[in-house]
Design a protein around this motif. Structure first.
Motif, PDB file in Angstrom:
ATOM      1  N   UNK A   3       0.843  -1.202   0.000  1.00 57.57           N
ATOM      2  CA  UNK A   3       0.000   0.000   0.000  1.00 57.57           C
ATOM      3  C   UNK A   3       0.874   1.248   0.000  1.00 57.57           C
ATOM      4  N   UNK A   4       0.232   2.396  -0.192  1.00 64.84           N
ATOM      5  CA  UNK A   4       0.974   3.640  -0.372  1.00 64.84           C
ATOM      6  C   UNK A   4       1.877   3.963   0.812  1.00 64.84           C
ATOM      7  N   UNK A   5       1.351   3.878   2.017  1.00 64.66           N
ATOM      8  CA  UNK A   5       2.139   4.245   3.188  1.00 64.66           C
ATOM      9  C   UNK A   5       3.294   3.281   3.402  1.00 64.66           C
ATOM     10  N   UNK A   6       3.120   2.009   3.050  1.00 67.82           N
ATOM     11  CA  UNK A   6       4.215   1.049   3.162  1.00 67.82           C
ATOM     12  C   UNK A   6       5.319   1.371   2.153  1.00 67.82           C
ATOM     13  N   UNK A   7       4.928   1.813   0.974  1.00 65.52           N
ATOM     14  CA  UNK A   7       5.920   2.233  -0.022  1.00 65.52           C
ATOM     15  C   UNK A   7       6.704   3.443   0.481  1.00 65.52           C
ATOM     16  N   UNK A   8       6.002   4.369   1.144  1.00 69.44           N
ATOM     17  CA  UNK A   8       6.692   5.528   1.725  1.00 69.44           C
ATOM     18  C   UNK A   8       7.682   5.077   2.790  1.00 69.44           C
ATOM     19  N   UNK A   9       7.271   4.119   3.614  1.00 74.52           N
ATOM     20  CA  UNK A   9       8.178   3.580   4.620  1.00 74.52           C
ATOM     21  C   UNK A   9       9.381   2.909   3.985  1.00 74.52           C
ATOM     22  N   UNK A  10       9.152   2.196   2.888  1.00 78.42           N
ATOM     23  CA  UNK A  10      10.267   1.578   2.184  1.00 78.42           C
ATOM     24  C   UNK A  10      11.231   2.603   1.623  1.00 78.42           C
ATOM     25  N   UNK A  11      10.700   3.704   1.122  1.00 79.06           N
ATOM     26  CA  UNK A  11      11.563   4.775   0.628  1.00 79.06           C
ATOM     27  C   UNK A  11      12.367   5.413   1.737  1.00 79.06           C
ATOM     28  N   UNK A  12      11.721   5.647   2.893  1.00 71.79           N
ATOM     29  CA  UNK A  12      12.436   6.213   4.038  1.00 71.79           C
ATOM     30  C   UNK A  12      13.519   5.254   4.517  1.00 71.79           C
ATOM     31  N   UNK A  13      13.210   3.961   4.545  1.00 74.88           N
ATOM     32  CA  UNK A  13      14.208   2.965   4.956  1.00 74.88           C
ATOM     33  C   UNK A  13      15.417   2.994   4.029  1.00 74.88           C
ATOM     34  N   UNK A  14      15.197   3.110   2.718  1.00 69.53           N
ATOM     35  CA  UNK A  14      16.325   3.171   1.780  1.00 69.53           C
ATOM     36  C   UNK A  14      17.224   4.364   2.094  1.00 69.53           C
ATOM     37  N   UNK A  15      16.618   5.506   2.385  1.00 71.23           N
ATOM     38  CA  UNK A  15      17.406   6.698   2.694  1.00 71.23           C
ATOM     39  C   UNK A  15      18.195   6.554   3.986  1.00 71.23           C
ATOM     40  N   UNK A 173      15.797   7.734  -4.956  1.00 68.49           N
ATOM     41  CA  UNK A 173      15.418   6.338  -5.164  1.00 68.49           C
ATOM     42  C   UNK A 173      16.052   5.771  -6.435  1.00 68.49           C
ATOM     43  N   UNK A 174      16.264   6.620  -7.419  1.00 69.00           N
ATOM     44  CA  UNK A 174      16.976   6.171  -8.623  1.00 69.00           C
ATOM     45  C   UNK A 174      18.395   5.737  -8.261  1.00 69.00           C
ATOM     46  N   UNK A 175      19.053   6.518  -7.404  1.00 70.97           N
ATOM     47  CA  UNK A 175      20.420   6.187  -7.009  1.00 70.97           C
ATOM     48  C   UNK A 175      20.456   4.959  -6.104  1.00 70.97           C
ATOM     49  N   UNK A 176      19.494   4.859  -5.179  1.00 72.70           N
ATOM     50  CA  UNK A 176      19.499   3.766  -4.213  1.00 72.70           C
ATOM     51  C   UNK A 176      19.145   2.424  -4.848  1.00 72.70           C
ATOM     52  N   UNK A 177      18.064   2.418  -5.640  1.00 76.58           N
ATOM     53  CA  UNK A 177      17.456   1.143  -6.049  1.00 76.58           C
ATOM     54  C   UNK A 177      17.468   0.895  -7.547  1.00 76.58           C
ATOM     55  N   UNK A 178      17.929   1.859  -8.345  1.00 79.01           N
ATOM     56  CA  UNK A 178      17.974   1.644  -9.788  1.00 79.01           C
ATOM     57  C   UNK A 178      16.820   2.304 -10.522  1.00 79.01           C
ATOM     58  N   UNK A 179      16.891   2.235 -11.834  1.00 72.52           N
ATOM     59  CA  UNK A 179      15.935   2.956 -12.668  1.00 72.52           C
ATOM     60  C   UNK A 179      14.521   2.382 -12.564  1.00 72.52           C
ATOM     61  N   UNK A 180      14.386   1.063 -12.469  1.00 74.06           N
ATOM     62  CA  UNK A 180      13.057   0.446 -12.444  1.00 74.06           C
ATOM     63  C   UNK A 180      12.272   0.901 -11.227  1.00 74.06           C
TER      64      UNK A 180
END
Length: 238
Positions: A3-15, A173-180
Motif C-alpha cells: 500500500x501507499x504508506x508502506x511504499x513511503x516507509x520503504x523509501x524512508x528505509x532506503x534513505x 530512489x533512482x540512485x538507491x534502487x535503480x531505474x526500475x
C-alpha cells in the motif's frame, strides 16, 4: 504490492540505510585518519534533518562538496564572470551545471545516475529562483502585509518546500534502487492526486520540513572539532 504508506516507509528505509552506510564507512576511516592527526570532514548528517537539495550536498558528503566547490564550481564561476557579461544567477546556474556534469561522470555514466543528476540539478535550479524571488520587493510586501510574522513565513516556506522534498526523495530512489524502482516511485507518487494517502504524505513531508528548518543551525555531533583537555598531572606515573 505494498500500500501507499508502506511504499513511503520503504523509501524512508532506503534513505536511512544509505545514510548509515556512509556514517559507518566514513566514520571508520576518519577514526584511523585522526590517529595520524589528520583533520577529517564531519560524517554525513541524518537525511531526516535535510529538506532541500543544497543542504543535502553541503552536509551529507562534506568532503566531496568541498572538492566540488574548490575545483569545479568556483573556477567555473570565476571564468564565466570574466568572459561573459551575464546576470549572476545565470552564471551560478551554468557553473552548477558544469558541477553536475562532473558529478554524473564521477558516480558513473549510467542511466540511473544520469536521472538522479538531472533531478538534483533541477532541484538546485528551483532553489536558486526561489531565493531570488525572496529578495524582490513584491515578496517583501507579501511578507510584511500577508505573512506578517517570522513564524508564518516559516510555515509558508515549509509548505513550498514540500514538493521539492518530494522530488528530492524520488530522485534519490533512482540512485538507491535503480531505474526500475525509481520510475515506479516517480510515476506513482509525483502526480499529487487529492486523496487520503496524498494528504497524509503532504502533512508528513510538511512536518519533515518544519523539523529540518528548526534544526538547520544546530550542528551535528561531528560538525565541531572536539577539543579534549588532558590534565598533565594525571599522566604522571605513580
Amino acid at each position: 504490492m505494498f500500500p501507499t504508506l508502506a511504499l513511503c516507509g520503504g523509501g524512508l528505509w532506503m534513505g536511512l540505510q544509505f545514510h548509515m552506510k556512509y556514517v559507518i564507512a566514513y566514520g571508520t576511516t576518519a577514526a584511523f585518519a585522526r590517529l595520524d592527526n589528520m583533520e577529517m570532514p564531519p560524517t554525513p548528517r541524518c537525511i531526516a534533518r535535510i529538506h532541500v537539495y543544497s543542504q543535502m550536498w553541503r552536509y551529507f558528503d562534506v568532503g566531496l562538496y568541498r572538492f566540488l566547490v574548490k575545483y569545479i564550481y568556483k573556477p567555473s564561476f570565476e571564468a564565466l564572470s570574466e568572459w561573459f557579461t551575464l546576470p549572476q544567477i545565470i552564471i551560478k546556474l551554468i557553473a552548477s551545471f558544469a558541477t553536475f556534469v562532473f558529478i554524473f561522470m564521477w558516480h558513473g555514466t549510467i542511466m540511473r545516475v544520469f536521472v538522479w543528476s538531472v533531478l538534483n540539478y533541477l532541484g538546485i535550479t528551483l532553489e536558486y529562483f526561489s531565493k531570488a524571488i525572496s529578495t524582490t520587493e513584491q515578496y517583501k510586501w507579501f511578507k510584511k502585509n500577508i505573512l506578517r510574522t517570522e513564524a508564518m513565513e516559516t510555515r509558508f516556506t515549509a509548505m513550498l518546500c514540500v514538493p521539492l522534498l518530494h522530488l528530492s526523495a524520488i530522485s534519490n530512489f533512482y540512485l538507491f534502487a535503480g531505474r526500475k524502482i525509481g520510475n515506479y516511485y516517480f510515476q506513482y507518487f509525483l502526480p499529487f492526486v487529492l486523496n487520503f494517502n496524498s494528504v497524509v504524505i503532504f502533512i508528513s513531508l510538511y512536518c519533515c520540513c518544519i523539523v529540518s528548518m528548526a534544526l538547520q543551525d544546530v550542528p551535528s555531533r561531528t560538525d565541531k572539532k572536539l577539543h579534549v583537555k588532558v590534565n598533565k598531572s594525571e599522566m604522571k606515573c605513580e
